[in-house]
Design a protein around this motif. Structure first.
Motif, short mmCIF file in Angstrom:
data_model
loop_
_atom_site.label_atom_id
_atom_site.label_comp_id
_atom_site.label_asym_id
_atom_site.label_seq_id
_atom_site.Cartn_x
_atom_site.Cartn_y
_atom_site.Cartn_z
N ALA A 1 -5.40 -1.65 5.00
CA ALA A 1 -4.42 -2.71 5.28
C ALA A 1 -4.85 -3.49 6.52
O ALA A 1 -4.78 -4.72 6.56
N LEU B 1 -7.93 1.10 -4.84
CA LEU B 1 -7.30 0.11 -3.97
C LEU B 1 -8.31 -0.97 -3.58
O LEU B 1 -8.03 -2.18 -3.66
N TYR C 1 0.80 -1.21 0.00
CA TYR C 1 0.00 0.00 0.00
C TYR C 1 0.84 1.27 0.00
O TYR C 1 0.36 2.35 0.30
N ARG D 1 -5.48 4.22 3.84
CA ARG D 1 -4.74 3.05 3.34
C ARG D 1 -4.32 2.15 4.50
O ARG D 1 -4.38 0.93 4.40
#
Ligand SMILES: Nc1ncnc2c1ncn2[C@@H]1O[C@H](COP(=O)(O)OP(=O)(O)OP(=O)(O)O)[C@@H](O)[C@H]1O
Ligand SMILES: [Mg+2]
Lengths: 399, 225
Positions: free
Chosen positions: B153, B183, B129, B149
């Motif tokens: 994760a 993402l 990431y 992010r």
């Protein structure tokens, strides 16, 4: 969850609020320190003060003029209080069980010898003085006869007076002027040091009859009677009272036994012990409330975090343990700080008063730390339960 | 596979009943990309919370991968959440005093995964990431996009089968929001079931399947061609 990770997580929060955590732990620390200090010096203090008081022997009663009422304080002189005379003292000498009788006066006078002068305490005592108080004469001896009408001008020197006035020479047989009168030195005392504020080494001892004349006193300050150790003190007090009442026609004197004095002392020490113990207890209670407060705040502040932990799959029990662990760690660290402070202060006191034995039993240190942990546990249960039972959805919305 | 049959969720506020969800019937297949849109208060978050087992239906049955999960106790539900579900929130919900790496590691710690394995997995995700140089930063030292992010994760480190995102771009500017969405879509490409709640029609339109809610009901449920 591994124990190490548990510790890391539970400590992460209070480590990020160092000041707040320190102050919270301090409450516990003060309580534990007080308790540890108490157990470390409690016995030592007792022994220290007792030995200070009883070094003259314990089987002694003192008779003072005037009647003190049971509830302390001199009731004042009503009617005529007769003073204690040398004859009063003499009359006690032949009572059963009595071993030594010592008439006593005290004052200040100027000493002169070898061209030097010195102002010291003058004790007027009887010939049995050293024996009655189990004090040691280093050389020579106290006068042996006691003719009250014509007491001989003999003096026994304290070790410091001897040093100051007769440095490097044997004073026995020399002459010394006490308040202008000539006295012959017949003995030198062993060094005794300070006893309850009086420097016995910086004193001289002369016959009581002469001291009364010198100090211009018409009565004795005190008469001490030592008795056989196997005898009950109350029996001695009864006999002395009877005899003196006979002579004075009334009970215008006070008899104090060492036992009574020690009892009073013991109860004073008990009060001090109780006060420090209570202080410790209150401080621990305040510390517990502090932890409860801080943990309640922490749970409120971290409501969203609690929701998050649940969303990440934490069980209720894990949340409970994390907050409980935090409370216990706070308290346990406070406890360790308290142990250090308590032991430190105890050792400091020992350093200041080497005669006072200091001892921190292992067992008590462990017990104190365990109680700190227990306090953390008890104080943490309520907030931790609240955290664990939170509805995760509502908790997440708290932000 | 997520199956809702006749699921309702009522809240009692004072002496009033609020019907946040009314008799929902819904099936989401494994690996689907679904967006949920609708006006405020229409029940989107409530639906997401039910899917993620953060909440229990007042009535009806919810089967996850064929298992009735409505009857599970708290501990069993926590376990399912831990192993099968990842959450991403509008406000990130990072633990402020922990580093980015620690935040990502959190689910593994709670699950009792050994330290060495945790380390490699966190390191891998930080790399994936683009957060490798931010591992030791605390959330307040990260930008909004970086925070989200980190949150993603964290949501995926247990390799869940379902990823639930409640307005994941709501606190981000447009560009960053798109990056975050990319993402999430990338994860869906790898097989995860992705459910995104959004107010943004443009974002919602990207999903293959689009559900519109109104007043606790499913208004429309459409597949994009
Ligand atoms: N814990 C609760 N107690 C009472 N009512 C609730 C609760 N949670 C949700 N509701 C109600 O349920 C309805 C649906 O709420 P929900 O949060 O699912 O809406 P939403 O579609 O996510 O709205 P938004 O777009 O504003 O996030 C609302 O009317 C809300 O007031
Ligand atoms: Mg919502």
């Amino acid at each position: 969850m591994f124990f190490r990770d548990f510790l890391t997580l539970a400590s992460s929060s209070f480590l990020s609020y160092r000041m707040r955590s320190f102050l919270t732990g301090l409450g516990i620390a003060i309580g534990i320190a007080a308790v540890i200090l108490l157990t470390s010096i409690g016995e030592g203090l007792h022994q220290f003060v007792l030995s200070e008081f009883s070094q003259f022997g314990t089987n002694i009663v003192s008779i003072q003029p005037g009647k003190t009422q049971t509830h302390g304080g001199n009731a004042g002189v009503f009617g005529s209080t007769r003073q204690l005379s040398l004859d009063d003292a003499e009359s006690l000498r032949h009572l059963p069980y009595v071993e030594n009788v010592n008439p006593s006066v005290m004052g200040n006078a100027e000493l002169r010898a070898n061209g030097k002068t010195r102002r010291t305490t003058v004790f007027g005592e009887g010939r049995d003085f050293a024996r009655a108080f189990t004090m040691k004469v280093q050389s020579g001896s106290f006068w042996t006869d006691e003719d009250n009408e014509q007491a001989r001008a003999f003096v026994v020197l304290g070790s410091k007076v001897r040093q100051e006035l007769f440095a490097g020479q044997n004073p026995l047989g020399s002459y010394l002027r006490v308040g202008g009168q000539r006295y012959r030195v017949v003995g030198v005392m062993e060094s005794k040091g300070q006893v309850l504020g009086l420097d016995l080494d910086d004193s001289v001892f002369i016959p009581a009859a002469r001291a009364m004349e010198l100090l211009n006193r018409s009565g004795l300050i005190e008469v001490q009677v030592s008795y056989r150790a196997s005898v009950d003190v109350n029996e001695v007090i009864r006999l002395v009272t009877e005899r003196l009442k006979e002579r004075h026609g009334r009970e215008d004197f006070t008899i104090i036994s060492q036992e009574q004095a020690l009892e009073v002392l013991g109860s004073v020490l008990d009060v001090i012990t109780f006060a420090v113990g209570a202080l410790g207890g209150i401080s621990l209670l305040v510390g517990a409330v502090g932890i409860l407060t801080i943990m309640t705040m922490a749970v409120t502040e971290r409501t969203a975090e609690i929701g998050l932990l649940r969303a990440l799959g934490a069980r209720e029990q894990q949340v409970l343990l994390l907050f409980l662990g935090e409370a216990i760690m706070l308290s346990a660290l406070g406890g360790v700080l308290g142990l250090l402070i308590g032991i430190g202060v105890a050792q400091g006191l020992h350093w200041l008063f080497p005669a006072m034995p200091v001892h921190t039993p292992w067992f008590f240190a462990v017990l104190a730390e365990c109680s700190a942990v227990l306090i953390g546990l008890l104080a943490g249960v309520m907030p931790a339960r609240r955290a664990a039972l939170m509805n995760p959805v509502e908790a997440l919305r708290a932000e | 596979m997520i199956e809702f049959s006749d699921v309702s969720r009522n809240f009692t506020v004072g002496d009033q009943q609020v019907q946040a969800l009314r008799n929902i019937n819904l099936t989401l297949g494994a690996g689907e990309y679904v967006s949920i849109m609708g006006p405020s208060g229409s029940g989107k978050s409530t639906l997401l919370n039910l899917i993620g087992l953060l909440d229990r239906p007042s009535s009806g049955v919810y089967k996850l991968d064929g298992m009735d999960v409505t009857t599970l106790d708290d501990e069993q539900q926590a376990r399912v959440r831990r192993e099968k579900v990842g959450f991403v929130f509008q406000s990130f919900h990072l633990v402020p005093r922990l580093t980015a790496a620690m935040n990502i590691e959190l689910p593994l710690i709670l699950a009792g995964v050994a330290a060495e394995e945790r380390k490699t997995r966190v390191k891998q995700l930080l790399q994936n990431y683009g957060l490798a140089d931010r591992a030791d930063h605390r959330p307040d030292q990260l930008s909004g996009g970086q925070r989200q992010r980190v949150a993603i994760a964290r949501a995926t480190i247990m390799q869940p089968s379902v990823l639930l995102a409640d307005e994941p771009t709501g606190n981000l500017d447009r560009t960053t929001g798109w990056e975050v969405l990319k993402l999430l879509e990338g994860l869906q490409d790898q097989g995860i079931t992705l459910v995104v709640v959004t107010h943004d029609a443009e974002i919602g339109a990207r999903a293959k399947r689009q559900i519109h809610t109104l007043d606790g009901r499913i208004l429309s449920d459409a597949q994009r061609a």
